[in-house]
Design a protein around this motif. Sequence first.
Motif: not given
Lengths: 213, 101
Positions: A76, A82, A176-177, A192, A195, A199, B27-28, B30, B78-80, B82-83, B85-89, B98
């Motif tokens: 990612l 941060e 999910l993915v 978004s 970006d 993605s 707040r990260n 990961l 982690l798959s959550l 990944v999902m 992060m697809r919307y927001r980097a 959301v």
Amino acid sequence: MVDASVFIVSAAIIILGALGVILSKNPVRAALSLVASFFGVAVLFVLQEAHFLSLVQVVVYGGAIVVLFLFVIMLLGVDKAENLRIEPLVGQRYAGVLAGVGFCAIICAGLFLSGPGGEDGAVALTGTPTQEQARIIDATTPDINQLATDLFGRNVLAFEATALLLTIATVGAVVLVKNQKKPVPASVAAHSAADSENSSENTELDAENEVDE
Amino acid sequence: MEVTETWYLVLSAVLFSIGLIGLLVRRNPLVMFMCVELMLNAVNISFVAFSGAFNDIAGQSAVFFVLVVAAAEVVVGLSLVVMLMRYRASATIDDLSVLKG
């Protein structure tokens, strides 16, 4: 004496690793601190003669789980530092630290106040197991044999349940993915706009990677 | 100087609290998952300590199950991420708001 020095050194590694996880700005450094902490725990398992668990600790936690974290971090591209100075919720940090320290104080107080003289704290907290509940460790048999007897004997139903759990987790991760055709909700799309294109090209890669895990 | 189970339990409490602080403060997503792993490890330490204290193998079996649950939790979590992060980097856990209806 040897036991005490091994304990102190590995406890120091565990605590420093844990502090590294919560204090480092860069997620990659946090993941590597996590490995240090897991290795310290593995050493403590050896010290308590749980040799098989120590092996599993290194292979599963230090190997698989941390590598999965690093995969996601690299995939990612969130490996940039941060800014820890920003605190969106005022007072959250102090409240969090206070809650953690308070929790630790409560546990330690329970530990030392419950038993006579403090040394029996563990036994006083849980009570001694009755004769038919106990599965006495036999020092002459390797611990892996005893663990297997316990897992496939008394706990076989729980063992089957974990197999089901792992299957569900794998299917859940794939679902999910996988590439989703549904339109992005308007509230999310508004965030978004910037970006979205970088993605979307990662999408197939993400799905493949998660299936492997 | 003999290492008693109380030493292990105090270490476990400290490690759990560090994980708890991290989970509440960072707040990260990961790093928050890593803190959950720290807390699970703290519990594992105390399970093995109790196993030694009572001379009973059941504590070690419990560690085995915790391990499996931790692995499953990381895969789904982690798959959550990944999902998300697809919307927001540069997603933080606050972006999961959301999900509110």
